[in-house]
Design an enzyme around this catalytic site. Structure first.
Site, short mmCIF file in Angstrom:
data_model
loop_
_atom_site.label_atom_id
_atom_site.label_comp_id
_atom_site.label_asym_id
_atom_site.label_seq_id
_atom_site.Cartn_x
_atom_site.Cartn_y
_atom_site.Cartn_z
N HIS A 17 0.84 -1.21 0.00
CA HIS A 17 0.00 0.00 0.00
C HIS A 17 0.88 1.26 0.00
O HIS A 17 0.61 2.21 -0.72
CB HIS A 17 -0.87 0.06 1.26
CG HIS A 17 -1.99 -0.92 1.34
ND1 HIS A 17 -2.25 -1.67 2.47
CD2 HIS A 17 -2.96 -1.26 0.44
CE1 HIS A 17 -3.31 -2.43 2.26
NE2 HIS A 17 -3.76 -2.20 1.04
N LYS A 41 -17.96 -6.03 9.40
CA LYS A 41 -16.75 -6.83 9.69
C LYS A 41 -16.09 -6.30 10.95
O LYS A 41 -16.14 -5.11 11.23
CB LYS A 41 -15.74 -6.66 8.55
CG LYS A 41 -15.89 -7.63 7.43
CD LYS A 41 -14.60 -7.61 6.63
CE LYS A 41 -14.76 -8.18 5.24
NZ LYS A 41 -13.59 -7.84 4.41
N ARG A 90 -2.20 -6.79 -8.06
CA ARG A 90 -1.05 -7.69 -7.83
C ARG A 90 -1.06 -8.85 -8.82
O ARG A 90 -0.02 -9.44 -9.09
CB ARG A 90 -1.11 -8.27 -6.41
CG ARG A 90 -0.77 -7.31 -5.32
CD ARG A 90 -1.18 -7.85 -3.98
NE ARG A 90 -2.63 -8.09 -4.01
CZ ARG A 90 -3.38 -8.30 -2.94
NH1 ARG A 90 -2.84 -8.33 -1.75
NH2 ARG A 90 -4.68 -8.50 -3.06
N SER A 128 -3.02 -7.47 3.31
CA SER A 128 -3.42 -7.29 4.72
C SER A 128 -3.92 -8.61 5.29
O SER A 128 -3.68 -8.91 6.47
CB SER A 128 -4.54 -6.25 4.82
OG SER A 128 -4.10 -5.02 4.34
#
Ligand code: PNS
Length: 161
Positions: A17, A41, A90, A128
């Protein structure tokens, strides 16, 4: 003045990031990092902690601000008078996930164009969720996150070493 939003959960912010933030900040006059408050969440790091860590990381960049947001990304983009959304890719897996989101956002707000940046190869395995998984097993995450995250975790008793 061009403004972009870099949205995410940042739970926690990773080295990948940080690389994307640095590169995006060089491409736009203003970059707003939007930290998602997702009430569905339970994050590992509170919203306040995620915002605080990001602010510390970008404190030397005068064109970057960090805010939390709730609800639709396109609404946050509008509030910020932004012209673009920046997301990192990615892998082809990321692309499969990101394309329909970018299209849905564009359909809702034609000013919310998504710009994809290819993640630097050295961070292609960094996420993450991998960090959170490693932390469950008390594994070393120092290659995955910026120093600020390690320091925050030590200061808040989240790691023993
Ligand atoms: O870091 P993440 O978890 O991959 O980031 C995902 C994020 C925050 C970009 C995405 O979940 C999001 O934009 N959420 C806000 C709600 C929304 O606008 N969803 C898209 C509608 S299709």
């Amino acid at each position: 003045m061009s403004t972009a939003v870099f949205p995410g959960s940042f739970d926690p912010v990773t080295a990948g990031h940080v690389d994307l933030i640095r590169r995006a900040a060089g491409m736009f006059d203003r970059l707003v990092i939007g930290v998602l408050v997702n009430s569905a969440k339970k994050p590992l790091f509170s919203t306040e902690a995620r915002v605080e860590m990001l602010r510390e990381i970008v404190r030397d960049h005068s064109n970057i601000t960090v805010c939390s947001f709730e609800g639709l990304l396109v609404e946050f983009v509008e509030q910020q008078h932004a012209d673009a959304i920046v997301r990192g890719l990615r892998s082809s897996g990321d692309f499969e996930y990101e394309l329909p989101l970018a299209q849905a956002n564009y359909k809702m707000n034609q000013k919310a164009d998504t710009v994809f940046l290819a993640t630097a190869p050295e961070y292609s395995y960094v996420s993450s969720s991998a960090v959170r998984e490693l932390l469950r097993y008390q594994a070393d995450i120092s290659e995955y996150v910026p120093e600020t995250v390690l320091r925050y975790m030590k200061e808040h008793g989240m790691v023993s070493r």
